[in-house]
Design a protein around this motif. Structure first.
Motif, PDB file in Angstrom:
ATOM      1  N   TRP A 110       0.838  -1.354   0.149  1.00  0.00           N
ATOM      2  CA  TRP A 110      -0.016   0.091  -0.059  1.00  0.00           C
ATOM      3  C   TRP A 110       0.864   0.973  -0.084  1.00  0.00           C
ATOM      4  O   TRP A 110       0.594   2.299  -0.681  1.00  0.00           O
ATOM      5  CB  TRP A 110      -1.092   0.062   1.270  1.00  0.00           C
ATOM      6  CG  TRP A 110      -1.741   1.472   1.571  1.00  0.00           C
ATOM      7  CD1 TRP A 110      -2.919   1.695   0.664  1.00  0.00           C
ATOM      8  CD2 TRP A 110      -1.474   2.278   2.155  1.00  0.00           C
ATOM      9  NE1 TRP A 110      -3.330   2.778   0.943  1.00  0.00           N
ATOM     10  CE2 TRP A 110      -2.534   3.361   1.691  1.00  0.00           C
ATOM     11  CE3 TRP A 110      -0.699   2.728   3.088  1.00  0.00           C
ATOM     12  CZ2 TRP A 110      -2.598   4.633   2.175  1.00  0.00           C
ATOM     13  CZ3 TRP A 110      -0.431   3.866   3.682  1.00  0.00           C
ATOM     14  CH2 TRP A 110      -1.621   4.668   3.135  1.00  0.00           C
ATOM     15  N   VAL A 111       1.946   1.260   0.901  1.00  0.00           N
ATOM     16  CA  VAL A 111       2.861   2.227   0.642  1.00  0.00           C
ATOM     17  C   VAL A 111       3.704   2.594  -0.671  1.00  0.00           C
ATOM     18  O   VAL A 111       3.695   3.605  -0.962  1.00  0.00           O
ATOM     19  CB  VAL A 111       3.795   2.300   1.822  1.00  0.00           C
ATOM     20  CG1 VAL A 111       4.819   3.279   1.982  1.00  0.00           C
ATOM     21  CG2 VAL A 111       3.172   2.059   3.442  1.00  0.00           C
ATOM     22  N   SER A 112       3.788   1.484  -1.260  1.00  0.00           N
ATOM     23  CA  SER A 112       4.496   1.469  -2.591  1.00  0.00           C
ATOM     24  C   SER A 112       3.614   1.890  -3.299  1.00  0.00           C
ATOM     25  O   SER A 112       4.014   2.461  -4.556  1.00  0.00           O
ATOM     26  CB  SER A 112       5.087  -0.094  -2.681  1.00  0.00           C
ATOM     27  OG  SER A 112       6.089  -0.337  -1.866  1.00  0.00           O
ATOM     28  N   SER A 113       2.402   1.816  -3.437  1.00  0.00           N
ATOM     29  CA  SER A 113       1.441   1.993  -4.157  1.00  0.00           C
ATOM     30  C   SER A 113       1.521   3.390  -4.410  1.00  0.00           C
ATOM     31  O   SER A 113       0.831   3.862  -5.467  1.00  0.00           O
ATOM     32  CB  SER A 113       0.283   1.268  -4.046  1.00  0.00           C
ATOM     33  OG  SER A 113      -0.443   1.931  -2.774  1.00  0.00           O
ATOM     34  N   ARG A 115       3.589   5.577  -4.739  1.00  0.00           N
ATOM     35  CA  ARG A 115       4.943   5.932  -5.434  1.00  0.00           C
ATOM     36  C   ARG A 115       4.864   5.367  -6.991  1.00  0.00           C
ATOM     37  O   ARG A 115       5.585   5.609  -7.840  1.00  0.00           O
ATOM     38  CB  ARG A 115       6.122   5.530  -4.928  1.00  0.00           C
ATOM     39  CG  ARG A 115       6.410   6.151  -3.444  1.00  0.00           C
ATOM     40  CD  ARG A 115       7.783   5.951  -3.001  1.00  0.00           C
ATOM     41  NE  ARG A 115       7.946   4.688  -2.594  1.00  0.00           N
ATOM     42  CZ  ARG A 115       7.658   4.255  -1.410  1.00  0.00           C
ATOM     43  NH1 ARG A 115       7.377   5.130  -0.448  1.00  0.00           N
ATOM     44  NH2 ARG A 115       8.138   2.959  -0.957  1.00  0.00           N
ATOM     45  N   SER A 116       4.000   4.211  -7.338  1.00  0.00           N
ATOM     46  CA  SER A 116       3.905   3.360  -8.410  1.00  0.00           C
ATOM     47  C   SER A 116       2.668   3.195  -8.993  1.00  0.00           C
ATOM     48  O   SER A 116       1.710   2.700  -8.224  1.00  0.00           O
ATOM     49  CB  SER A 116       4.511   2.163  -8.001  1.00  0.00           C
ATOM     50  OG  SER A 116       4.390   1.283  -9.390  1.00  0.00           O
ATOM     51  N   LYS A 117       2.367   3.768 -10.085  1.00  0.00           N
ATOM     52  CA  LYS A 117       1.056   3.826 -10.590  1.00  0.00           C
ATOM     53  C   LYS A 117       0.665   2.507 -10.807  1.00  0.00           C
ATOM     54  O   LYS A 117      -0.566   2.093 -10.831  1.00  0.00           O
ATOM     55  CB  LYS A 117       1.059   4.734 -11.922  1.00  0.00           C
ATOM     56  CG  LYS A 117       1.062   6.061 -11.636  1.00  0.00           C
ATOM     57  CD  LYS A 117       0.982   6.830 -13.000  1.00  0.00           C
ATOM     58  CE  LYS A 117       1.005   8.292 -12.946  1.00  0.00           C
ATOM     59  NZ  LYS A 117       1.100   9.020 -14.051  1.00  0.00           N
ATOM     60  N   LYS A 118       1.552   1.632 -11.258  1.00  0.00           N
ATOM     61  CA  LYS A 118       1.301   0.070 -11.618  1.00  0.00           C
ATOM     62  C   LYS A 118       0.805  -0.501 -10.265  1.00  0.00           C
ATOM     63  O   LYS A 118      -0.400  -1.443 -10.586  1.00  0.00           O
ATOM     64  CB  LYS A 118       2.355  -0.564 -12.391  1.00  0.00           C
ATOM     65  CG  LYS A 118       2.101  -1.939 -12.881  1.00  0.00           C
ATOM     66  CD  LYS A 118       3.388  -2.414 -13.653  1.00  0.00           C
ATOM     67  CE  LYS A 118       3.659  -1.794 -14.845  1.00  0.00           C
ATOM     68  NZ  LYS A 118       4.714  -2.159 -15.597  1.00  0.00           N
ATOM     69  N   ALA A 124      -5.379  -1.003  -5.887  1.00  0.00           N
ATOM     70  CA  ALA A 124      -6.890  -0.520  -6.211  1.00  0.00           C
ATOM     71  C   ALA A 124      -7.759  -1.595  -6.813  1.00  0.00           C
ATOM     72  O   ALA A 124      -8.902  -1.486  -6.291  1.00  0.00           O
ATOM     73  CB  ALA A 124      -6.970   0.830  -6.970  1.00  0.00           C
ATOM     74  N   ASP A 125      -7.264  -2.311  -7.902  1.00  0.00           N
ATOM     75  CA  ASP A 125      -8.372  -3.258  -8.368  1.00  0.00           C
ATOM     76  C   ASP A 125      -8.658  -4.352  -7.525  1.00  0.00           C
ATOM     77  O   ASP A 125      -9.721  -4.778  -7.521  1.00  0.00           O
ATOM     78  CB  ASP A 125      -7.313  -3.868  -9.575  1.00  0.00           C
ATOM     79  CG  ASP A 125      -7.347  -2.917 -10.877  1.00  0.00           C
ATOM     80  OD1 ASP A 125      -8.169  -1.832 -10.738  1.00  0.00           O
ATOM     81  OD2 ASP A 125      -6.770  -3.189 -11.856  1.00  0.00           O
ATOM     82  N   GLY A 126      -7.641  -4.910  -6.694  1.00  0.00           N
ATOM     83  CA  GLY A 126      -7.846  -5.939  -5.754  1.00  0.00           C
ATOM     84  C   GLY A 126      -8.742  -5.314  -4.611  1.00  0.00           C
ATOM     85  O   GLY A 126      -9.616  -6.150  -4.265  1.00  0.00           O
TER      86      GLY A 126
END
Length: 197
Positions: A110-113, A115-118, A124-126
């Motif tokens: 979640w933290v990495s998300s 910084r990374s769009k992918k 978000a999809d999950g």
């Protein structure tokens, strides 16, 4: 000797990725770590995945799928509000006991998300898939009389459940000896039963 199918090889790589990420975290896990764990060459890893971000995104999606499939299957067998609430609590306890590293990895991702769009998209999809599946399950349970839930409030109820789930997961990952402490779960059980009646 039986040749491993492409799908089996990819599943093995994704499983190894989740294992390495769970042990070392996103920043410290290298492509070489994953290739070694999956017992394949780094070149073959790049044949299947564009880069580390792509591999991690697909591994998260893979991990979400198996976790939610098992969780939804357990919850869908409940036939009373009490069984439903008890099963939801049991699912959380089981996930924390059997997959504590994966639960911790979700918070790190979640933290990495951010910084990374992918990774953000996969995350978000999950989450959206979990909300949709649980909402559908609770609407069905309400339609057959297992519980009383206003269809207009179903998504809010699901989001509240996930907030409790994630909040308890954070707390209990820090204090795993408290996972089976009924003093923690009894007030949560009472609150959820009130919401379902």
């Amino acid at each position: 000797m039986v040749r491993e199918s492409r799908e089996d090889k990819v599943d093995r790589i994704l499983t190894a990725t989740l294992s390495e990420l769970s042990k070392k975290g996103y920043e410290s896990t290298t492509i070489n770590d994953i290739a070694d764990s999956a017992k394949i060459s780094r070149g073959l890893l790049h044949y299947y995945f564009k880069d580390k971000e792509d591999l991690v995104a697909q591994a998260l999606s893979f991990g979400f799928g198996t976790m939610w499939d098992a969780s939804i299957a357990s919850i869908s067998s409940a036939r009373t509000p009490e069984q439903l609430v008890d099963t939801m609590i049991d699912v959380l306890k089981k996930n924390l006991k059997e997959k504590p590293d994966f639960s911790a990895l979700l918070f790190e991702m979640w933290v990495s998300s951010r910084r990374s769009k992918k990774i953000n998209k996969v995350f978000a999809d999950g989450l959206n898939e979990a909300i949709a599946r649980l909402k559908k399950l609770f609407e069905f349970a309400s339609a057959i009389g297992v519980l009383k839930l206003n269809p207009e409030e179903a998504e809010g109820f699901v989001r509240m459940l996930l907030a409790i789930y994630h909040g308890m997961a954070i707390q209990l990952l820090s204090s795993p000896e408290r996972i089976d402490d009924d003093r923690i779960w009894l007030p949560i059980r009472r609150m959820l039963l009130l919401a379902l009646r």
